[in-house]
Design a protein around this motif. Structure first.
Motif, PDB file in Angstrom:
ATOM      1  N   GLN A 219       0.909  -1.092   0.008  1.00  0.00           N
ATOM      2  CA  GLN A 219      -0.008   0.033   0.089  1.00  0.00           C
ATOM      3  C   GLN A 219       0.882   1.342   0.251  1.00  0.00           C
ATOM      4  O   GLN A 219       0.517   2.239  -0.909  1.00  0.00           O
ATOM      5  N   PHE A 220       1.970   1.168   0.797  1.00  0.00           N
ATOM      6  CA  PHE A 220       2.885   2.330   0.723  1.00  0.00           C
ATOM      7  C   PHE A 220       3.464   2.590  -0.617  1.00  0.00           C
ATOM      8  O   PHE A 220       3.575   3.862  -1.031  1.00  0.00           O
ATOM      9  N   LEU A 221       3.942   1.524  -1.373  1.00  0.00           N
ATOM     10  CA  LEU A 221       4.397   1.758  -2.521  1.00  0.00           C
ATOM     11  C   LEU A 221       3.511   2.313  -3.476  1.00  0.00           C
ATOM     12  O   LEU A 221       4.121   2.966  -4.494  1.00  0.00           O
ATOM     13  N   LEU A 242      10.365  -6.621   2.271  1.00  0.00           N
ATOM     14  CA  LEU A 242      11.249  -7.216   1.067  1.00  0.00           C
ATOM     15  C   LEU A 242      10.385  -7.553   0.000  1.00  0.00           C
ATOM     16  O   LEU A 242      10.949  -7.278  -1.250  1.00  0.00           O
ATOM     17  N   GLU A 243       9.577  -8.579   0.400  1.00  0.00           N
ATOM     18  CA  GLU A 243       8.825  -9.176  -0.847  1.00  0.00           C
ATOM     19  C   GLU A 243       8.333  -8.215  -1.763  1.00  0.00           C
ATOM     20  O   GLU A 243       8.268  -7.913  -2.988  1.00  0.00           O
ATOM     21  N   ALA A 244       7.586  -7.327  -0.953  1.00  0.00           N
ATOM     22  CA  ALA A 244       6.781  -6.070  -1.711  1.00  0.00           C
ATOM     23  C   ALA A 244       7.746  -5.212  -2.437  1.00  0.00           C
ATOM     24  O   ALA A 244       7.415  -4.712  -3.581  1.00  0.00           O
ATOM     25  N   ILE A 245       8.799  -4.972  -1.900  1.00  0.00           N
ATOM     26  CA  ILE A 245       9.763  -3.983  -2.405  1.00  0.00           C
ATOM     27  C   ILE A 245      10.443  -4.608  -3.738  1.00  0.00           C
ATOM     28  O   ILE A 245      10.379  -3.848  -4.887  1.00  0.00           O
ATOM     29  N   ALA A 247       9.128  -7.190  -5.539  1.00  0.00           N
ATOM     30  CA  ALA A 247       7.915  -7.115  -6.644  1.00  0.00           C
ATOM     31  C   ALA A 247       7.797  -5.719  -7.266  1.00  0.00           C
ATOM     32  O   ALA A 247       7.317  -5.725  -8.439  1.00  0.00           O
ATOM     33  N   ALA A 248       8.089  -4.800  -6.603  1.00  0.00           N
ATOM     34  CA  ALA A 248       7.793  -3.165  -7.115  1.00  0.00           C
ATOM     35  C   ALA A 248       8.948  -2.932  -7.989  1.00  0.00           C
ATOM     36  O   ALA A 248       8.915  -1.733  -8.763  1.00  0.00           O
ATOM     37  N   GLY A 249       9.872  -3.875  -8.183  1.00  0.00           N
ATOM     38  CA  GLY A 249      10.882  -3.691  -9.089  1.00  0.00           C
ATOM     39  C   GLY A 249      12.064  -2.798  -8.580  1.00  0.00           C
ATOM     40  O   GLY A 249      13.074  -2.121  -9.105  1.00  0.00           O
ATOM     41  N   VAL A 251      15.205  -2.213  -5.480  1.00  0.00           N
ATOM     42  CA  VAL A 251      16.386  -3.120  -4.901  1.00  0.00           C
ATOM     43  C   VAL A 251      16.393  -2.920  -3.178  1.00  0.00           C
ATOM     44  O   VAL A 251      16.616  -1.737  -2.806  1.00  0.00           O
ATOM     45  N   PRO A 252      15.946  -3.606  -2.486  1.00  0.00           N
ATOM     46  CA  PRO A 252      15.862  -3.496  -0.878  1.00  0.00           C
ATOM     47  C   PRO A 252      17.249  -3.376  -0.370  1.00  0.00           C
ATOM     48  O   PRO A 252      18.235  -4.023  -0.854  1.00  0.00           O
ATOM     49  N   GLY A 253      17.475  -2.405   0.530  1.00  0.00           N
ATOM     50  CA  GLY A 253      18.908  -2.047   1.029  1.00  0.00           C
ATOM     51  C   GLY A 253      19.490  -0.892   0.308  1.00  0.00           C
ATOM     52  O   GLY A 253      20.470  -0.320   0.657  1.00  0.00           O
ATOM     53  N   LYS A 254      19.069  -0.796  -1.344  1.00  0.00           N
ATOM     54  CA  LYS A 254      20.071   0.254  -2.041  1.00  0.00           C
ATOM     55  C   LYS A 254      18.941   1.312  -2.391  1.00  0.00           C
ATOM     56  O   LYS A 254      19.129   2.532  -2.064  1.00  0.00           O
ATOM     57  N   ASP A 255      17.886   0.901  -3.208  1.00  0.00           N
ATOM     58  CA  ASP A 255      16.644   1.937  -3.496  1.00  0.00           C
ATOM     59  C   ASP A 255      16.043   2.293  -2.034  1.00  0.00           C
ATOM     60  O   ASP A 255      15.732   3.715  -2.092  1.00  0.00           O
ATOM     61  N   ILE A 256      15.735   1.648  -1.088  1.00  0.00           N
ATOM     62  CA  ILE A 256      15.239   1.822  -0.110  1.00  0.00           C
ATOM     63  C   ILE A 256      16.099   1.502   1.082  1.00  0.00           C
ATOM     64  O   ILE A 256      16.171   0.158   1.249  1.00  0.00           O
TER      65      ILE A 256
END
Length: 328
Positions: A219-221, A242-245, A247-249, A251-256
């Motif tokens: 929902q946030f994304l 992590l799964e949602a991030i 799936a949204a294309g 990169v967890p830890g870098k983009d967010i």
């Protein structure tokens, strides 16, 4: 007549048996420890909503067995009404000590007063209550949740101190009304106030679960095209996010940048892999300390009203070093 001595002996024997029976019933009603001499501890757990909680339950069960304490265990399934019912059952069973990790902070005074009137000491574990009457419980053992939130916020302030524009933060809160959710939010907000560029643009409960973390992060994304930081009140919600991030294309830890609290093994692995960026520890291994406190409370010994667990924080390199020996 020969029957009279026989009748007298029978009457005497019946009297002895009756007295013995009354005495035996009286002993069983004390609820002190049962016939085997063990201390009886009634424990009501929040539920099994996370890896942290599972490790906490295991620690308590194993520590009770090692300490020779009889444990009556109840799973409240994250419902306060279940926990209140369990505590009342413990009172009726006349256990020696009651311990529980409160689902939420408020609404405990009545049942705690019942335990006090029954002369059964109560120990709060992991989470506290907001009762004004501190005499309703013997002690509270657990983490400083405000401190955990503050440590998470301070790390972020340090990382973003050179940022010239706004840094958009989304927050996955724990169970609404619970002590860790309230306090971690407070500590994080206090720390991030030092940098006016840090803005919390969305904050919602994921109920401390992976499924909740994933659902709310989705929902946030959708609602916020630019998210720079995720602050999750526990690892499990962060792992779901992590799964949602992904799936949204993104990169967890870098983009967010992802900050969580707990430091359970799965969270530490995500940190070691670079998917998380920082974790403030909250240790679930409270069992040994709880059993020690239960013995002291049962024996009427004085204990400190607040006992804080020792914890630390982890970056990626620290997580890599700690993982091989991690117990949870």
């Amino acid at each position: 007549m020969p029957s009279r001595p026989w009748r007298a002996a029978a009457t005497a024997l019946a009297t002895v048996l009756l007295v013995g029976s009354v005495a035996a019933c009286g002993n069983s009603d004390t609820g002190d420890a049962g016939n085997d001499g063990k201390i009886v501890l009634g424990f009501s757990q929040v539920g099994a909503e996370s890896g942290w909680r599972t490790a906490n339950t295991t620690s308590i069960k194993e520590s009770a067995a090692a300490a020779g304490i009889e444990l009556k265990f109840d799973d409240a399934q994250q419902k306060q009404e279940n926990q209140i019912k369990a505590i009342r059952n413990f009172i009726q069973q006349k256990v020696d000590v009651i311990a529980f990790s409160p689902v939420v902070e408020s609404g405990w005074d009545t049942v705690l007063k019942e335990a006090k009137d029954a002369d059964i000491p109560v120990i709060l574990t992991d989470r506290s209550v907001d009762s004004a009457d501190k005499s309703l419980y013997k002690t509270f053992i657990g983490s400083d949740f405000v401190k955990e939130g503050r440590l998470a916020g301070e790390w972020l302030v340090e990382q973003k101190k050179g940022a010239s524009g706004p840094v958009n933060i989304v927050e996955l809160q724990g169970t609404t009304g619970s002590a860790p959710a309230n306090d971690r939010k407070k500590g994080f907000a206090e720390a991030t106030a030092a940098n006016p560029n840090l803005k919390i643009i969305a904050s919602q409960s994921g109920d401390f679960t992976r499924a909740g973390g994933k659902q709310v992060m989705e929902q946030f994304l959708k609602a916020n095209p630019k998210i720079d930081v995720l602050f999750a009140h526990n690892d499990d919600m962060g792992l779901g996010a992590l799964e949602a991030i992904t799936a949204a294309g993104k990169v967890p830890g870098k983009d967010i940048t992802i900050i969580t609290i707990d430091a359970v093994k799965d969270g530490m692995q995500a940190l070691a892999d670079g998917k998380f960026n920082f974790i403030a520890e909250c240790s679930p291994l409270l069992g040994p300390q709880l059993m020690d406190l239960a013995k002291k409370a049962h024996d009427g010994e004085q204990v400190a009203p607040r006992i804080e667990t020792e914890e630390t924080t982890f970056t990626q390199d620290q997580a890599k070093a700690a993982l091989p020996n991690r117990k949870y």
